[in-house]
Design a protein around this motif. Structure first.
Motif, short mmCIF file in Angstrom:
data_model
loop_
_atom_site.label_atom_id
_atom_site.label_comp_id
_atom_site.label_asym_id
_atom_site.label_seq_id
_atom_site.Cartn_x
_atom_site.Cartn_y
_atom_site.Cartn_z
N SER A 170 -9.06 10.18 -5.88
CA SER A 170 -8.68 9.45 -7.08
C SER A 170 -8.27 8.03 -6.74
N ARG A 171 -8.01 7.27 -7.78
CA ARG A 171 -7.45 5.94 -7.65
C ARG A 171 -5.93 6.02 -7.83
N VAL A 172 -5.24 4.99 -7.38
CA VAL A 172 -3.81 4.85 -7.63
C VAL A 172 -3.60 3.58 -8.42
N GLU A 173 -2.95 3.71 -9.56
CA GLU A 173 -2.78 2.55 -10.44
C GLU A 173 -2.07 1.41 -9.70
N GLY A 174 -2.66 0.24 -9.81
CA GLY A 174 -2.08 -0.95 -9.20
C GLY A 174 -2.51 -1.19 -7.77
N LEU A 175 -3.24 -0.22 -7.18
CA LEU A 175 -3.70 -0.36 -5.80
C LEU A 175 -5.23 -0.24 -5.76
N THR A 176 -5.83 -0.84 -4.74
CA THR A 176 -7.27 -0.76 -4.56
C THR A 176 -7.57 0.21 -3.43
N GLY A 177 -8.60 1.03 -3.61
CA GLY A 177 -8.98 1.99 -2.59
C GLY A 177 -9.12 3.39 -3.18
N VAL A 178 -9.35 4.36 -2.31
CA VAL A 178 -9.54 5.75 -2.74
C VAL A 178 -8.55 6.64 -1.99
N TRP A 179 -7.94 7.56 -2.72
CA TRP A 179 -6.85 8.37 -2.19
C TRP A 179 -7.11 9.86 -2.41
N VAL A 180 -6.65 10.66 -1.47
CA VAL A 180 -6.58 12.11 -1.66
C VAL A 180 -5.12 12.48 -1.46
N GLY A 181 -4.45 12.81 -2.54
CA GLY A 181 -3.01 13.01 -2.47
C GLY A 181 -2.32 11.72 -2.09
N ASN A 182 -1.53 11.76 -1.03
CA ASN A 182 -0.79 10.59 -0.58
C ASN A 182 -1.51 9.85 0.54
N GLU A 183 -2.75 10.26 0.86
CA GLU A 183 -3.48 9.68 1.97
C GLU A 183 -4.62 8.78 1.47
N LYS A 184 -4.67 7.57 2.02
CA LYS A 184 -5.75 6.65 1.68
C LYS A 184 -6.90 6.88 2.64
N VAL A 185 -8.07 7.23 2.10
CA VAL A 185 -9.23 7.52 2.94
C VAL A 185 -10.24 6.39 2.96
N ALA A 186 -10.17 5.50 1.97
CA ALA A 186 -11.12 4.38 1.92
C ALA A 186 -10.40 3.12 1.51
N ALA A 187 -10.60 2.06 2.29
CA ALA A 187 -10.04 0.74 1.98
C ALA A 187 -11.15 -0.17 1.49
N ILE A 188 -10.80 -1.07 0.59
CA ILE A 188 -11.78 -1.99 0.00
C ILE A 188 -11.22 -3.40 0.04
N GLY A 189 -12.04 -4.32 0.52
CA GLY A 189 -11.70 -5.74 0.51
C GLY A 189 -12.97 -6.55 0.35
N ILE A 190 -13.02 -7.43 -0.63
CA ILE A 190 -14.27 -8.12 -0.94
C ILE A 190 -14.07 -9.64 -0.99
N ARG A 191 -15.17 -10.32 -0.94
CA ARG A 191 -15.24 -11.76 -1.19
C ARG A 191 -16.45 -11.99 -2.08
N VAL A 192 -16.34 -12.90 -3.04
CA VAL A 192 -17.45 -13.22 -3.92
C VAL A 192 -17.66 -14.73 -3.91
N ASP A 193 -18.87 -15.14 -3.62
CA ASP A 193 -19.24 -16.55 -3.55
C ASP A 193 -20.37 -16.80 -4.53
N GLN A 194 -20.07 -17.52 -5.61
CA GLN A 194 -21.04 -17.78 -6.67
C GLN A 194 -21.65 -16.46 -7.17
N TRP A 195 -20.80 -15.46 -7.33
CA TRP A 195 -21.14 -14.13 -7.83
C TRP A 195 -22.01 -13.33 -6.86
N ILE A 196 -22.06 -13.75 -5.59
CA ILE A 196 -22.69 -12.96 -4.55
C ILE A 196 -21.57 -12.30 -3.74
N THR A 197 -21.61 -10.98 -3.61
CA THR A 197 -20.53 -10.25 -2.94
C THR A 197 -20.80 -10.14 -1.44
N TYR A 198 -19.72 -10.05 -0.68
CA TYR A 198 -19.82 -9.59 0.70
C TYR A 198 -18.49 -8.99 1.12
N HIS A 199 -18.38 -8.59 2.40
CA HIS A 199 -17.35 -7.63 2.84
C HIS A 199 -17.56 -6.35 2.00
#
Length: 304
Positions: A170-199
């Protein structure tokens, strides 16, 4: 009629009147059908998921592809999307919001290489057994909304855990990433340049979690970091199978391969993409460490 951006087209078919029979009773009252035909965008897939690619090499490759796509959009009005999938050797990366207060080591004498990047977010760890996805996509042809994009990346991981192992993430409100219970299994960090994504996103599959002790992951002190392997181990020990009865003999490489396949499929479904593979020589790529990477459309690499 609901229009889904520019990713779908619709075709009207003439009314069909069918005589009832044992095979198609439900079609008797069907007067008219609206058939939706998905028009999938093309996505170049650069797949290094079985390799350890130095962080700085992948970072340089991403930035060059972004530059290439911006030029293509300027000249042609659009570009294909790209997805890079890989693993990294052990490394810490710091986002634009990072603070040295979240490092449990002397920055002048780090246990692993440290890179300050232009992605959003705080400090995180990348290492073997962690699948990293770097989508480089033109959001002008998807949806020009960064919150939408972040939620879609989360949706990919949530779908993978649910469909592959029946694990409720699931998600946790106010935080970015994916969680199972109290454990974060996936981290997300992005950059967007002229609407082109990376990271992008990093999913802990068989990752050794001990290096996370050297940092405050993502700047969050009251939660833990988890991995899919750890979750499956906990499920077996608690006799709560989560659909893992057929996975007990699965080694780490096989588990990574399984999750990789599921990630690729789920990403394609969520973003409505059709892949075509792009092959790059791994030895040639890794020999470029510390040099600028020049990526060419003929799938070869040159280094300056």
């Amino acid at each position: 009629m609901i229009l889904l951006g520019e990713c779908c087209c619709f075709t009207l078919t003439k009314p069909r009147f069918l005589r009832p029979n044992a095979d198609s009773v439900s079609n008797v009252h069907r007067r008219r059908r609206i058939k939706r035909v998905q028009c999938l965008r093309k996505c170049e897939l650069i797949d290094f998921h079985q390799e350890l690619i130095p962080y700085e090499v992948a970072w340089s490759l991403q930035k060059h592809i972004v530059k290439e796509k911006k030029s293509q959009i300027q000249n042609e009005g659009d570009c294909d999307d790209t997805l890079i999938v890989l693993q990294h050797p052990s490394v810490f990366t710091l986002g634009t919001a990072s603070s040295d207060n979240n490092l449990n080591f002397d920055i002048k004498n780090p246990p692993f290489h440290v890179h300050r990047t232009e992605r959003g977010g705080e400090v995180t760890y990348h290492g073997p057994g962690q699948l990293v996805m770097y989508p480089i996509i033109n959001l002008r042809k998807h949806k020009m909304d960064l919150h939408w994009y972040l939620r879609k990346l989360e949706e990919v991981v949530i779908g993978v855990l649910s469909s592959t192992f029946s694990i409720h993430a699931s998600r946790v409100e106010g935080l970015t990433g994916v969680w199972v219970g109290n454990e974060k299994v996936a981290a997300i960090g992005i950059r967007v340049d002229q609407w082109i994504t990376y990271h992008g996103l990093a999913l802990n599959v068989t990752t050794d979690l001990s290096p996370f002790k050297w940092i405050v992951p993502c700047g969050i002190r009251d939660r833990q970091v988890g991995s899919i392997k750890g979750l499956l181990r906990e499920a077996r020990s608690s006799c709560n199978d989560h659909g893992t009865s057929d996975l007990r003999g699965l080694d780490d490489n096989s588990l990574v391969d399984m999750i990789h396949k599921s990630l690729i499929e789920e990403f394609s479904k969520v973003f409505q993409l059709e892949y075509h593979n792009r092959t790059i020589s791994v030895p040639m790529l890794c020999e470029s460490e510390g040099k600028e990477v020049i990526y060419q459309r003929n799938s070869k690499l040159e280094f300056l």
